[in-house]
Motif scaffolding. Structure first.
Motif, mmCIF file in Angstrom:
data_model
loop_
_atom_site.group_PDB
_atom_site.id
_atom_site.type_symbol
_atom_site.label_atom_id
_atom_site.label_comp_id
_atom_site.label_asym_id
_atom_site.label_seq_id
_atom_site.Cartn_x
_atom_site.Cartn_y
_atom_site.Cartn_z
ATOM 1 N N LEU A 64 5.427 10.072 -7.125
ATOM 2 C CA LEU A 64 6.457 10.010 -8.152
ATOM 3 C C LEU A 64 5.750 10.359 -9.788
ATOM 4 O O LEU A 64 6.262 10.999 -10.294
ATOM 5 N N VAL A 65 4.757 9.502 -9.856
ATOM 6 C CA VAL A 65 3.987 9.832 -11.431
ATOM 7 C C VAL A 65 3.519 11.256 -11.239
ATOM 8 O O VAL A 65 3.768 11.861 -12.324
ATOM 9 N N VAL A 66 2.860 11.765 -10.194
ATOM 10 C CA VAL A 66 2.320 13.049 -10.190
ATOM 11 C C VAL A 66 3.464 14.083 -10.343
ATOM 12 O O VAL A 66 3.575 15.028 -11.229
ATOM 13 N N GLY A 67 4.563 13.931 -9.775
ATOM 14 C CA GLY A 67 5.540 15.036 -9.691
ATOM 15 C C GLY A 67 6.342 14.957 -11.107
ATOM 16 O O GLY A 67 7.010 15.722 -11.350
ATOM 17 N N LEU A 68 6.223 13.797 -11.610
ATOM 18 C CA LEU A 68 7.109 13.637 -13.060
ATOM 19 C C LEU A 68 6.203 13.730 -13.961
ATOM 20 O O LEU A 68 6.734 13.502 -15.319
ATOM 21 N N ALA A 98 10.144 1.381 -1.404
ATOM 22 C CA ALA A 98 10.806 1.494 -2.499
ATOM 23 C C ALA A 98 11.163 0.275 -3.240
ATOM 24 O O ALA A 98 11.079 0.287 -4.664
ATOM 25 N N GLY A 99 11.613 -0.960 -2.454
ATOM 26 C CA GLY A 99 11.981 -2.053 -3.219
ATOM 27 C C GLY A 99 10.851 -2.627 -4.151
ATOM 28 O O GLY A 99 11.145 -3.393 -4.949
ATOM 29 N N LEU A 100 9.607 -2.290 -3.822
ATOM 30 C CA LEU A 100 8.351 -2.940 -4.609
ATOM 31 C C LEU A 100 8.109 -1.686 -5.903
ATOM 32 O O LEU A 100 7.357 -2.230 -6.775
ATOM 33 N N GLY A 101 8.796 -0.628 -5.713
ATOM 34 C CA GLY A 101 8.466 0.352 -6.889
ATOM 35 C C GLY A 101 8.755 -0.066 -8.257
ATOM 36 O O GLY A 101 8.130 0.163 -9.360
ATOM 37 N N VAL A 112 0.879 -1.077 -0.082
ATOM 38 C CA VAL A 112 0.010 0.105 0.142
ATOM 39 C C VAL A 112 0.782 1.187 -0.029
ATOM 40 O O VAL A 112 0.492 2.043 -0.665
ATOM 41 N N ALA A 113 2.089 1.225 0.851
ATOM 42 C CA ALA A 113 2.932 2.178 0.693
ATOM 43 C C ALA A 113 3.400 2.436 -0.453
ATOM 44 O O ALA A 113 3.919 3.619 -1.106
ATOM 45 N N ALA A 114 4.079 1.200 -1.024
ATOM 46 C CA ALA A 114 4.450 1.501 -2.479
ATOM 47 C C ALA A 114 3.594 2.066 -3.530
ATOM 48 O O ALA A 114 4.273 2.851 -4.330
ATOM 49 N N VAL A 115 2.547 1.906 -3.247
ATOM 50 C CA VAL A 115 1.488 2.328 -4.470
ATOM 51 C C VAL A 115 1.394 4.059 -4.234
ATOM 52 O O VAL A 115 1.508 4.864 -5.145
ATOM 53 N N VAL A 116 1.244 4.448 -3.024
ATOM 54 C CA VAL A 116 1.279 5.765 -2.407
ATOM 55 C C VAL A 116 2.572 6.600 -2.937
ATOM 56 O O VAL A 116 2.445 7.496 -3.632
ATOM 57 N N LEU A 117 3.749 5.722 -2.764
ATOM 58 C CA LEU A 117 5.189 6.433 -3.215
ATOM 59 C C LEU A 117 5.034 6.497 -4.731
ATOM 60 O O LEU A 117 5.308 7.474 -5.466
ATOM 61 N N ALA A 118 4.544 5.443 -5.379
ATOM 62 C CA ALA A 118 4.348 5.736 -6.911
ATOM 63 C C ALA A 118 3.758 6.607 -7.407
ATOM 64 O O ALA A 118 3.725 7.243 -8.421
#
Length: 322
Positions: free
Chosen positions: A138-142, A187-190, A129-135
């Motif tokens: 990143l997607v929104v920022g990039l 991040a390892g699941l990113g 769940v945390a990996a999806v939030v992080l992704a």
């Protein structure tokens, strides 16, 4: 009639193949948490489960009781879903689907704990769940970079993930802050989510096949790095499991229209997020309570049904709010 979508529309609608993958991933996670993990932790060894674990899961690197395979497929489907959506649509979808599901799961889990039940709250459940939030962040920022140079945007995303994984590995080796170690695990699941994004970009014609293959190799290499940086992952062969999940995802992506149109697949895929959070919380806890007085098979079946009922209730509630 089965839903169809052109590659360009795939970010806004769900391709039949993605629905099939999502439904299969939810079933694999239910099997892993309820039929594999619960009996193992509570002294109910099932010969059939042990045999599958010994002869299939461990030699092939599919993860203990297919849990990692289901997680990897679900993360790739999530990456595919967020790849082509407008940045504000991504944020709105996150707020409308994932956040309420997590909040409800936490509240229900707390109530179950107070009642003496035992919901599953392991890192295997919370880290994706945390990996999806992080992704999503990143997607929104990039997104501005992605519009002009998609392959550069994905590469930058993978580089950020690599830095976070390395920092997490340093924190593990040097006894650094736990938050950095946990960030490295997240991040390892990113790379799994990034693979889903690459698949969408290639199908949409935003990336050439050569760029897609190159970014895929980089993502897989990061899975290897993450696996070596985290001692708790040693022995599970997550890179191999990730590659096998990618093969399944790519094979299913352009296919599956007939299967995706069936009612069970439609139900499972449309309720994937609520099911993901309620299978380990409600299903696991109910199984533990019932197993004290009824046969284990019956307890597992009732636990699965209760998780499905909770997911259905949350899904309908979210639909009314939307």
């Amino acid at each position: 009639m089965a839903e169809t979508a052109t590659p360009v529309e795939a970010g806004g609608t769900t391709l039949p193949g993605v629905r099939v993958v999502t439904a299969a991933a939810v079933c694999l996670l239910a099997y892993s948490y309820l039929f594999g993990l619960w009996p193992s932790r509570h002294g109910y060894p099932a010969d059939a489960i042990v045999a599958v674990r010994s002869w299939v899961n461990q030699p092939t690197g599919l993860g203990e009781d297919f849990g990692f395979l289901g997680t990897a497929l679900l993360l790739m489907a999530a990456g595919h879903a967020i790849a082509g959506v407008d940045r504000w649509s991504v944020a709105a979808r996150l707020l409308r689907r994932v956040v309420p599901a997590v909040v409800c799961a936490v509240a229900v889990g707390a109530l179950l704990l107070l009642a003496g039940a035992e919901p599953l709250t392991d890192a295997a459940v919370t880290t994706p769940v945390a990996a999806v939030v992080l992704a999503v962040l990143l997607v929104v920022g990039l997104r501005p970079l992605e519009r002009s140079a998609p392959w550069v945007a994905v590469l930058v995303q993978l580089e950020i993930i690599c830095v976070l994984v390395m920092v997490g590995g340093w924190a593990t080796d040097a006894g650094g802050p736990d938050v950095l170690r946990l960030l490295g695990l997240v991040a390892g699941l990113g790379p799994l989510i990034a693979l889903g994004q690459v698949a969408w970009l290639v199908r949409a014609g935003r990336l050439t096949a050569a760029h897609g293959v190159g970014l895929g190799f980089v993502a897989v290499a990061l899975l290897v790095v993450a696996d070596r940086m985290a001692p708790e992952l040693a022995g599970y062969w997550h890179p191999l499991g990730g590659v096998l999940a990618l093969l399944v995802f790519l094979i299913a992506l352009p296919r599956g229209a007939a299967i995706a149109a069936t009612r069970p697949v439609r139900w499972l895929s449309s309720r994937a997020v609520p099911l993901y959070v309620f299978i380990p919380v409600v299903g696991y806890a109910v199984t533990g309570v019932l197993a004290q007085g009824v046969p284990l098979v019956l307890a597992l079946l009732v636990g699965t049904l209760c998780a499905g009922a909770a997911a259905e209730g949350l899904h309908r509630g979210l639909e009314k709010v939307a």
